[in-house]
Design a protein around this motif. Structure first.
Motif, short mmCIF file in Angstrom:
data_model
loop_
_atom_site.label_atom_id
_atom_site.label_comp_id
_atom_site.label_asym_id
_atom_site.label_seq_id
_atom_site.Cartn_x
_atom_site.Cartn_y
_atom_site.Cartn_z
N LEU A 1 0.82 -1.21 0.00
CA LEU A 1 0.00 0.00 0.00
C LEU A 1 0.85 1.27 0.00
N ASN A 2 0.38 2.27 -0.74
CA ASN A 2 0.98 3.60 -0.64
C ASN A 2 0.23 4.33 0.47
N ALA B 1 -8.43 3.18 -3.45
CA ALA B 1 -7.00 3.31 -3.15
C ALA B 1 -6.46 2.06 -2.44
N VAL B 2 -7.30 1.39 -1.70
CA VAL B 2 -6.83 0.21 -0.97
C VAL B 2 -6.89 -1.04 -1.86
N SER B 3 -7.66 -0.98 -2.92
CA SER B 3 -7.87 -2.08 -3.88
C SER B 3 -7.74 -3.45 -3.24
N PHE B 4 -8.87 -3.94 -2.89
CA PHE B 4 -9.04 -4.98 -1.91
C PHE B 4 -9.34 -6.30 -2.61
N LYS B 5 -8.45 -7.29 -2.46
CA LYS B 5 -8.69 -8.58 -3.11
C LYS B 5 -8.55 -9.75 -2.14
N PRO B 6 -9.57 -10.05 -1.39
CA PRO B 6 -9.44 -11.21 -0.51
C PRO B 6 -9.54 -12.49 -1.32
N GLN B 7 -9.05 -13.58 -0.77
CA GLN B 7 -9.12 -14.83 -1.51
C GLN B 7 -10.47 -15.52 -1.30
#
Ligand code: APR
Length: 249
Positions: free
Chosen positions: A35-36, A67-73
């Motif tokens: 994360l930035n 901004a957090v671009s969230f990719k859970p499995q």
């Protein structure tokens, strides 16, 4: 902060300006390597600063969520309702399941209080409306938005821990019912597994009426299962890595 006992029903606490929340936010953010964090903080703040704290809608956090671009499995999401402590006691020790608070979205602000004020570019951590004081408050909108993002990203088999210690484990007013369940769709989501947490004071079981309601509102095509699991069993499995996660319950 000191609660103002004025009985005015304003739900306000005495205000003090805070530098603390930004530091905490950034420190927690840095644990997630990709994360930035400065960008993430800026997007977060933009949702609520310089606004009346009862006018922050869920949409205000969209750029932050982006901004957090969230990719859970798939097959790992664990929702919870009235079971925050037990759910986290499990996911803190076992990584087969993740709650919102184990993802950056939840972790960066879990347990924090924040809001803005009209005419100021600061973040305040007290003097903020209580959760129930108004619908569009910065924290309530945040948790609603973040919960929606997790539900949108959930796929495969999803789980939820519900409490067997209350008469209505599937509370129709909860975030789980109003935001998360309504966003689970087949075929992206294959199955919902209820873990009904049985403590010593349990008052119900998987035959509970509210759980029938849950099955009824689930999108057609999503499978359903419910298991009564004792708190002891959950604790045993959290602390014994030899037990395969799939064999916990
Ligand atoms: N920190 C503070 N408050 C929270 C948090 C959090 N991490 N998550 C939810 N809340 C709020 C909710 O708005 C709710 O009022 O705290 C309360 C917890 O309520 P419960 O009735 O126990 O559960 P529920 O409303 O179903 O919310 C929990 O939402 O946060 C998501 O994925 C999470 O599945 C979980 C569900």
């Amino acid at each position: 902060s000191v609660a103002l006992g004025l009985g005015l029903g304003l739900g306000l606490t005495i205000g003090r300006r805070s530098g603390g929340i930004k530091d905490t936010f950034l420190k927690r953010c840095q644990k997630f390597k990709d994360l930035n964090c400065q960008n993430v903080w800026d997007a977060f703040q933009r949702a609520y600063i310089n606004r009346d704290p009862c006018t922050v809608t869920t949409d205000a956090y969209d750029p932050f969520i982006e901004a957090v671009s969230f990719k859970p499995q798939c097959n790992r999401v664990l929702f919870w309702s009235k079971t925050k402590e037990v759910a986290h006691s499990f996911t803190q020790k076992r990584d087969c399941l993740v709650t919102l608070e184990d993802t950056p979205l939840g972790a960066m602000v879990d347990g924090l209080t924040w809001c803005g004020k009209k005419g100021s570019n600061e973040t305040f951590s007290s003097g903020c409306p209580e959760y129930s004081a108004c619908e569009n408050n910065p924290m309530r909108s945040y948790w609603n938005r973040a919960s929606a993002a997790l539900a949108d990203a959930a796929c495969g088999d999803v789980s939820v821990m519900l409490s067997g210690s209350i008469q209505t484990p599937f509370d129709p007013e909860s975030i789980f019912a109003t935001i998360e369940v309504t966003r689970l769709h087949s075929p992206r989501v294959r199955r919902l597994n209820v873990v009904l947490v049985m403590e010593k004071n349990a008052v119900t079981n998987c035959e509970n009426k509210s759980l029938k309601n849950l099955q009824n509102v689930l999108d057609a095509g999503i499978g359903y299962g419910c298991k009564e699991v004792t708190r002891d069993q959950i604790d045993k499995c959290s602390s014994d890595p030899e037990i395969a996660c799939g064999a916990c319950w």
